[in-house]
Design an enzyme around this catalytic site. Structure first.
Site, PDB file in Angstrom:
ATOM      1  N   GLU A 235       0.799  -1.231   0.000  1.00 53.54           N
ATOM      2  CA  GLU A 235       0.000   0.000   0.000  1.00 53.54           C
ATOM      3  C   GLU A 235       0.825   1.271   0.000  1.00 53.54           C
ATOM      4  O   GLU A 235       0.534   2.210  -0.734  1.00 53.54           O
ATOM      5  CB  GLU A 235      -0.974   0.022   1.182  1.00 53.54           C
TER       6      GLU A 235
ATOM      7  N   HIS B  53     -11.531  -3.822   9.383  1.00 53.49           N
ATOM      8  CA  HIS B  53     -12.127  -3.721   8.043  1.00 53.49           C
ATOM      9  C   HIS B  53     -13.408  -2.882   8.057  1.00 53.49           C
ATOM     10  O   HIS B  53     -14.300  -3.084   7.230  1.00 53.49           O
ATOM     11  CB  HIS B  53     -12.468  -5.111   7.484  1.00 53.49           C
TER      12      HIS B  53
END
Lengths: 319, 326
Positions: free
Chosen positions: B60, B129
């Site tokens: 990322e 999440h």
């Protein structure tokens, strides 16, 4: 190699040395705001690499970026103005030494975050590949950055997409206050952690400007012709403390003295050029004098230049 | 006009912009091979090929930096951080690089890059999440932050984000993905960033909100209408820059403000909104400003626990009733 190119490389190394001499002098006098990190002793690395690049090729730099920028073709007046925080500086006084940038020469900025340049150089390479504009991208970084996650991520990505990027690790052997190997790194040489990515890796003596240039030329040719990335480790030594004003008692004085005496890239190249008859002592003296004068004039320009208007503090947040 | 689900409205907007401008590329995880986590890029890989819809390794921080620099070097990348919780991994590139580089470099470069990520709870995805990180990034000068609540807005805003010359964070709520609604078919229709939208007009109380909870506010407004309470719902759509004018105008009209968000209240968007109202519309208020958000704990997994800590239609109805009875 052409004689004129040798002289240019020599001259650029001397210009960088003189620039940093002055940074040191002014910093000791307390005349420079902020942090400065000297490139003393590593001149051959940046000059050798940049000698193989075109003006519009991309390069990312580090907190120790003055040398890279001069080697890439920046003008000293705008650099000094930036170091003083003046409006005439490259970044209009908003960046300073650690963040200096020049879009005219593909200089994507010195960077105060260790390891941040690896994704940025890789991204510029992605753009060059996508736009098929023939540019290559160079990432200058140090042994410290090779310990960041971005080193592994970006080198893997460059390999996967065969990007026109050259990763140049200037291994100057020292982190801020520690010797890098074996205290902080599992390998003495960064190349041993670069090889597994599968693209060509090469190690050169970072005090030998012609050796660095030869490695860079090969890497640039590979990148420009679709051959993908290259890793180059230039073995250097940092003469100065990490940052001016920092403690520097974590390494032996004899070691520092030895490096300055026997591995000074400018002394070494001077001897080589004298021996080969490329330059005589008079030429060399003239090059030093001109570099000192260039620095003095640029510093004077920066002294005389105005600070930015306060209203500019609110400009350039958004395009 | 056509009807699309929220995720496909985003895909539709991105498709139009990719057709319009060939410097628009996609960088992220499984964008071509799967179509992003909830189908937001479905079909784009086949349509535009691997050069423009690039499946990246799960790195990322690096691929965010790659998108940022590629933007400086002439492209308009859309960078997808599958779940926005993982933007923490990319935070150096977002906060120390992309947000500041234009300013730090004295305006020498521009950074037309969109960083997308799904966000939000209500689906038992637990603490890694589910997060809403808009306040983190809204805090940083140099970033714009967008959170659409409907298919119409999602399409119009993603197009505006792509055309913007600055880093834009674009948060797509997971619980809104299947919601169907009308979208514009005009390829030049964009919704300007920084403009709120009044989703329901009303005269008694203003609910300022954004993203998924807009839907809950609208449900609550229907229930309250039956009790004779007329609720105005202001959907911020963009939380940075904030449409202060729209918020103040509505609150001055109704005299009551419920500042509603999904996530934690400490140092949040609604902290900002309530401060704004207190500073600039205090004399118009009939009741104190009320804030509602998640209880100050990580997202729990268990459905009843998650429901307990998050705002709900019922909680909104109760809060408005209480304000109206004061």
């Amino acid at each position: 190699m052409e004689k004129s190119l040798k002289i240019k490389m020599f001259t650029d190394m001397v210009r960088i040395r003189c620039f940093e001499d002055k940074v040191n002098e002014l910093d000791r006098r307390g005349e420079l705001p902020g942090f400065v990190h000297l490139y003393w002793g590593e001149e051959a690395s940046g000059v050798g690499i940049c000698s193989a690049l075109n003006t519009d090729d991309y390069i990312t730099s580090t907190h120790r970026g003055h040398g890279h920028m001069i080697a890439k073709g920046a003008v000293m007046t705008k650099m000094w103005a930036e170091l003083f925080g003046k409006e005439a500086g490259y970044n209009k006084g908003k960046g300073g030494s650690m963040h200096i940038a020049d879009s005219e020469i593909g200089f994507l900025g010195a960077n105060g975050i260790v390891g941040a340049g690896l994704p940025l150089a890789t991204g510029a390479a992605l753009s060059a590949q996508y736009l098929d504009n023939g540019k290559v991208s160079v990432c200058m970084f140090g042994d410290g950055a090779s310990l960041e996650a971005t080193f592994y991520e970006s080198m893997n990505i460059a390999a996967v997409f065969n990007l026109p990027v050259i990763f140049v690790c200037e291994n100057n052997k020292y982190a801020e206050y520690s010797r890098t190997f074996p205290k902080l790194s599992s390998t003495e040489h960064v190349i041993d952690r670069a090889r597994p990515f599968g693209f060509p890796c090469v190690q050169v003596d970072g005090t030998d400007v012609e050796a660095v240039r030869a490695a860079a030329l090969e890497a640039v040719e590979r990148a420009r012709t679709g051959g993908g990335p290259t890793f180059i480790e230039t073995l250097c030594y940092r003469w100065a403390p990490h940052c001016q004003g920092n403690r520097d008692d974590y390494r032996p004085e004899e070691e520092k003295a030895y490096e300055r005496e026997h591995r000074d890239p400018i002394k070494l190249y001077t001897a080589k050029l004298l021996e080969a008859g490329v330059l005589n002592q008079e030429d060399i003296d003239r090059i030093w004098a001109a570099a000192i004068q260039e620095v003095e004039e640029a510093v004077q320009f920066a002294y005389d230049a105005p600070y930015p208007p306060l209203s500019s503090a609110l400009e350039d947040v958004f395009a | 006009m056509k009807k699309l689900s929220y995720n496909l409205a985003i895909a539709d907007g991105m498709r139009e912009e990719m057709k319009r401008d060939e410097t628009v590329i996609q960088i992220g995880l499984d964008l071509a091979s799967y179509g992003d986590s909830q189908g937001q890029t479905i079909g784009l890989g086949d349509e535009f090929g691997p050069k423009r819809v690039m499946d990246f390794p799960i790195s990322e921080t690096s691929y965010t930096g790659i998108g940022i620099a590629a933007a400086a070097a002439g492209l308009r990348p859309l960078v997808c951080i599958q779940f926005c919780d993982w933007m923490t991994l990319a935070s150096d590139q977002l906060v120390n690089q992309g947000a500041v580089m234009r300013y730090m470099y004295g305006g020498q470069y521009k950074f037309p890059v969109v960083i997308r990520g799904n966000c939000g709870g209500y689906i038992s995805a637990a603490a890694q999440h589910s997060k809403m990180l808009e306040a983190w990034f809204a805090h940083i000068p140099g970033l714009k932050v967008v959170l659409p609540s409907t298919p119409w807005d999602a399409k119009g805003l993603i197009k505006a984000a792509i055309r913007d010359d600055n880093p834009v964070l674009f948060f797509e709520h997971k619980a809104l993905m299947p919601d169907r609604g009308e979208v514009s078919e005009d390829p030049d229709y964009v919704i300007p960033l920084g403009k709120a939208d009044i989703k329901r007009k009303g005269s008694d109380v203003t609910i300022v909100c954004y993203s998924y909870v807009v839907k809950l506010a609208l449900e609550a407004a229907e229930i309250l209408a039956k009790e004779g309470i007329d609720v105005e719902v202001v959907d911020l759509r963009t939380v940075k820059p904030l449409d202060t004018e729209c918020i103040l105008e509505s609150v001055k009209k109704t005299g009551r403000a419920l500042c509603l968000q999904e996530t934690w209240l400490t140092c949040s968007i609604m902290s900002e909104v309530s401060a704004l109202i207190s500073e600039q519309a205090f004399e118009y208020l009939n009741t104190p400003v009320v804030r509602m958000g998640q209880l100050d704990v990580p997202y729990p997994f268990s459905p009843p626990l998650e429901k307990h800590v998050l705002p709900s239609t019922e909680k909104i109805v109760d809060a408005v009733r209480k304000m109206m009875s004061e």
